[in-house]
Design a protein around this motif. Structure first.
Motif, short mmCIF file in Angstrom:
data_model
loop_
_atom_site.label_atom_id
_atom_site.label_comp_id
_atom_site.label_asym_id
_atom_site.label_seq_id
_atom_site.Cartn_x
_atom_site.Cartn_y
_atom_site.Cartn_z
N VAL A 14 5.37 -7.67 -3.70
CA VAL A 14 6.13 -6.85 -2.75
C VAL A 14 5.24 -6.28 -1.64
O VAL A 14 5.64 -5.38 -0.92
CB VAL A 14 6.85 -5.70 -3.49
CG1 VAL A 14 7.96 -6.24 -4.36
CG2 VAL A 14 5.87 -4.86 -4.30
N LEU A 20 5.52 -6.80 -8.89
CA LEU A 20 6.47 -6.31 -9.88
C LEU A 20 6.63 -7.36 -10.97
O LEU A 20 7.05 -8.49 -10.70
CB LEU A 20 7.82 -6.01 -9.23
CG LEU A 20 7.79 -4.93 -8.14
CD1 LEU A 20 9.19 -4.73 -7.55
CD2 LEU A 20 7.25 -3.61 -8.68
N TRP A 143 6.35 1.87 -13.06
CA TRP A 143 6.46 1.32 -11.71
C TRP A 143 5.35 1.84 -10.79
O TRP A 143 4.85 2.95 -10.97
CB TRP A 143 7.83 1.66 -11.11
CG TRP A 143 8.86 0.66 -11.52
CD1 TRP A 143 9.33 0.45 -12.79
CD2 TRP A 143 9.52 -0.29 -10.68
NE1 TRP A 143 10.24 -0.58 -12.80
CE2 TRP A 143 10.39 -1.05 -11.52
CE3 TRP A 143 9.48 -0.58 -9.33
CZ2 TRP A 143 11.19 -2.07 -11.03
CZ3 TRP A 143 10.28 -1.60 -8.83
CH2 TRP A 143 11.12 -2.34 -9.67
N THR A 146 4.22 3.36 -4.95
CA THR A 146 4.83 3.06 -3.65
C THR A 146 6.32 2.72 -3.78
O THR A 146 7.04 2.72 -2.79
CB THR A 146 4.11 1.89 -2.97
OG1 THR A 146 4.08 0.78 -3.87
CG2 THR A 146 2.70 2.29 -2.58
N HIS A 147 6.77 2.42 -4.99
CA HIS A 147 8.17 2.04 -5.23
C HIS A 147 8.82 2.96 -6.27
O HIS A 147 9.90 2.64 -6.78
CB HIS A 147 8.26 0.59 -5.70
CG HIS A 147 7.96 -0.42 -4.63
ND1 HIS A 147 6.71 -0.55 -4.07
CD2 HIS A 147 8.75 -1.33 -4.02
CE1 HIS A 147 6.74 -1.51 -3.16
NE2 HIS A 147 7.96 -2.00 -3.10
N ARG A 148 8.21 4.08 -6.53
CA ARG A 148 8.66 4.93 -7.63
C ARG A 148 10.06 5.50 -7.39
O ARG A 148 10.92 5.47 -8.27
CB ARG A 148 7.65 6.06 -7.84
CG ARG A 148 7.84 6.85 -9.12
CD ARG A 148 6.75 7.89 -9.23
NE ARG A 148 5.45 7.28 -9.50
CZ ARG A 148 4.29 7.76 -9.03
NH1 ARG A 148 4.28 8.83 -8.24
NH2 ARG A 148 3.17 7.16 -9.33
N ARG A 150 12.35 4.40 -5.29
CA ARG A 150 13.32 3.31 -5.25
C ARG A 150 13.74 2.90 -6.66
O ARG A 150 14.92 2.61 -6.92
CB ARG A 150 12.75 2.11 -4.49
CG ARG A 150 12.91 2.21 -2.99
CD ARG A 150 12.15 1.14 -2.25
NE ARG A 150 10.79 1.57 -1.98
CZ ARG A 150 9.98 1.01 -1.08
NH1 ARG A 150 10.42 -0.01 -0.36
NH2 ARG A 150 8.77 1.46 -0.88
N ALA A 151 12.77 2.88 -7.57
CA ALA A 151 13.08 2.51 -8.96
C ALA A 151 13.98 3.55 -9.61
O ALA A 151 14.96 3.21 -10.28
CB ALA A 151 11.79 2.35 -9.76
N GLN A 290 15.00 4.62 -0.93
CA GLN A 290 14.25 3.93 0.11
C GLN A 290 13.54 4.91 1.05
O GLN A 290 12.34 4.80 1.31
CB GLN A 290 15.21 3.04 0.93
CG GLN A 290 15.77 1.85 0.17
CD GLN A 290 14.75 0.73 0.03
OE1 GLN A 290 13.83 0.60 0.83
NE2 GLN A 290 14.92 -0.09 -1.00
N ASP A 293 10.60 7.01 -0.51
CA ASP A 293 9.32 6.30 -0.61
C ASP A 293 8.68 6.08 0.75
O ASP A 293 7.46 5.99 0.87
CB ASP A 293 9.53 4.95 -1.31
CG ASP A 293 9.53 5.07 -2.83
OD1 ASP A 293 8.95 6.03 -3.36
OD2 ASP A 293 10.12 4.19 -3.49
N ARG A 294 9.48 6.02 1.79
CA ARG A 294 8.94 5.74 3.13
C ARG A 294 8.59 7.03 3.88
O ARG A 294 7.54 7.11 4.53
CB ARG A 294 9.95 4.93 3.94
CG ARG A 294 10.21 3.54 3.39
CD ARG A 294 11.29 2.81 4.18
NE ARG A 294 11.63 1.53 3.59
CZ ARG A 294 11.00 0.39 3.83
NH1 ARG A 294 9.98 0.37 4.67
NH2 ARG A 294 11.39 -0.74 3.26
#
Length: 417
Positions: A14, A20, A143, A146-148, A150-151, A290, A293-294
């Motif tokens: 990713v 992942l 996870w 950087t994607h925590r 979102r998960a 989304q 995380d951003r």
């Protein structure tokens, strides 16, 4: 070879060196399915309540107490299972909580009086209470940072998926096999508990803490208040989750009634509004993950909280059905979208030996406080209109925004400790 529903996608790069793996997807699927039990339970009870009232000869007060007893069990279970998961392991306690929920939900189908119905609902609630926090803890520890968020947003939509599954299954089975069939369906997650125990392993970070001996002799709940800064963070998160649950329960309980009585919506129009609102919730939850995380946790919460305050005020000053339908989507989007971030936000402020405790204690305290939402709105509506009482909800989101501004530290991309 094609994947079954219980298998996971292949490894997926990713970007920025992050891959992942199958285990990431397994932990996500397991946690989302666990939280779906919460939504399934809510909708099953709501859908069959009229049949239960008739069959068990209940008064409205007795019927109302069933939901309260279930909520009480879930709060107690959330506290107990959260602590146990920090001491004995996330996966082990997660599977036990699902098993307890499933067994006692299934046993509810065989009771014939209010006392035993309440007993089964209370114990099922105990199992139910552990699933949110433990599942969120498992995902956040597995996870990448950087994607925590979102998960955890994917875990959060499990609730709405559970509501939809319960509604569809109840519509198919209850008319043909009675209200008991809905609770027998609720026993099926016992199979999932067996699968999760076999397929999931404890997160590496928890195994390392256990090997180092840091889990011994500690009472996790103390770490939620072990410094002024952390105590402030805990209070801030409790305020936020209380507002979250107060608004959700208040709106979902009373709005269909308001639409029917004050705006003369038909049943089909009220049902259409409900489905559109649930869709808005799901889109909002995923988008919140989304942008969190951003852009960061604090900006994301503030956008949604101030947006919720505005949209609720606007909604309850409208009478046009088409406008209400569009605003209903936006209200669901903003009011429930923040559920996409709580799992990550709570995980990032507490150490591994207290993370599951923090997730479950904070969220279930918020659920206990927020559970008074329908009562408060109903009480205010005794002297004012129901629309006026619902409109007051907008003010509580300002309170949550103040908690974010003054009590919640930014934790985007924070490494777990």
């Amino acid at each position: 070879m094609s994947n079954s529903i219980l298998e996971s996608p292949p490894d997926l790069p990713v970007g920025n060196g992050v891959v992942l793996t199958r285990y990431h997807w397994k932990s996500l699927f397991g946690s989302m399915t666990g939280y779906a039990m919460d939504g399934l339970d809510l909708m099953v009870l709501s859908y069959v309540m009229s049949f239960v009232i008739k069959d068990l000869h209940l008064t409205s007060a007795q019927a109302g107490s069933i939901s309260t007893i279930t909520l009480l069990g879930s709060v107690i279970g959330g506290y107990v299972f959260g602590i146990l998961a920090d001491i004995y392991g996330r996966v082990k306690i997660f599977s036990y909580s699902i098993l307890i929920f499933s067994v006692f939900t299934g046993l509810t189908a065989f009771v014939h009086n209010l006392f035993w119905f309440d007993v089964m609902r209370f114990v099922a609630g105990i199992g139910l209470g552990g699933e949110f926090g433990i599942g969120m803890t498992l995902v956040t520890e597995v996870w990448p940072k950087t994607h925590r968020s979102r998960a955890t947003s994917v875990v959060a939509i499990g609730y709405q998926l559970g509501m939809i599954i319960a509604l569809v299954c109840s519509m198919i089975f209850v008319p043909n096999f009675g209200w008991q069939s809905a609770f027998l369906i609720g026993a099926l997650p016992a199979l999932f508990a067996w699968w999760s125990r076999r397929s999931l392993k404890e997160p590496d970070i928890w195994l390392e803490r256990r090997a180092s001996g840091s889990l011994k002799g500690s009472f996790p709940i103390v770490k939620l208040f072990d410094s002024p800064k952390r105590a402030g963070t805990t209070i801030g998160l409790i305020i936020m989750t209380s507002v979250q649950n107060f608004g959700f329960y208040g709106i979902m309980t009373w709005l269909p009634t308001m639409l029917a009585k004050q705006l003369h919506f038909t049943f089909n129009k009220s049902l259409t509004w409900t489905l559109v609102t649930i869709l808005g919730m799901m889109v909002g939850i995923l988008l919140f993950g989304q942008i969190s995380d951003r852009w960061g946790r604090k900006p994301s919460y503030l956008i949604f909280q101030f947006g919720a305050a505005i949209i609720i005020w606007l909604f309850f000053h409208q009478t046009n059905p088409t406008v209400l339908l569009g605003l209903g989507f936006l209200m669901g989007f903003l009011v429930d979208g923040m559920m996409g971030g709580y799992g990550a936000s709570m995980a990032e402020h507490y150490p591994t030996e207290a993370r599951s405790t923090a997730e479950n204690v904070i969220f279930n305290t918020g659920r206990a406080i927020g559970g008074f939402g329908p009562y408060v709105i109903g009480y205010i509506a005794l002297t004012h209109s129901l629309g006026y009482a619902m409109g007051l909800l907008s003010a509580i989101y300002i309170l949550a925004a103040l908690a974010v501004i003054f009590l919640l530290p930014e934790s985007k991309n924070k490494a777990l400790v």
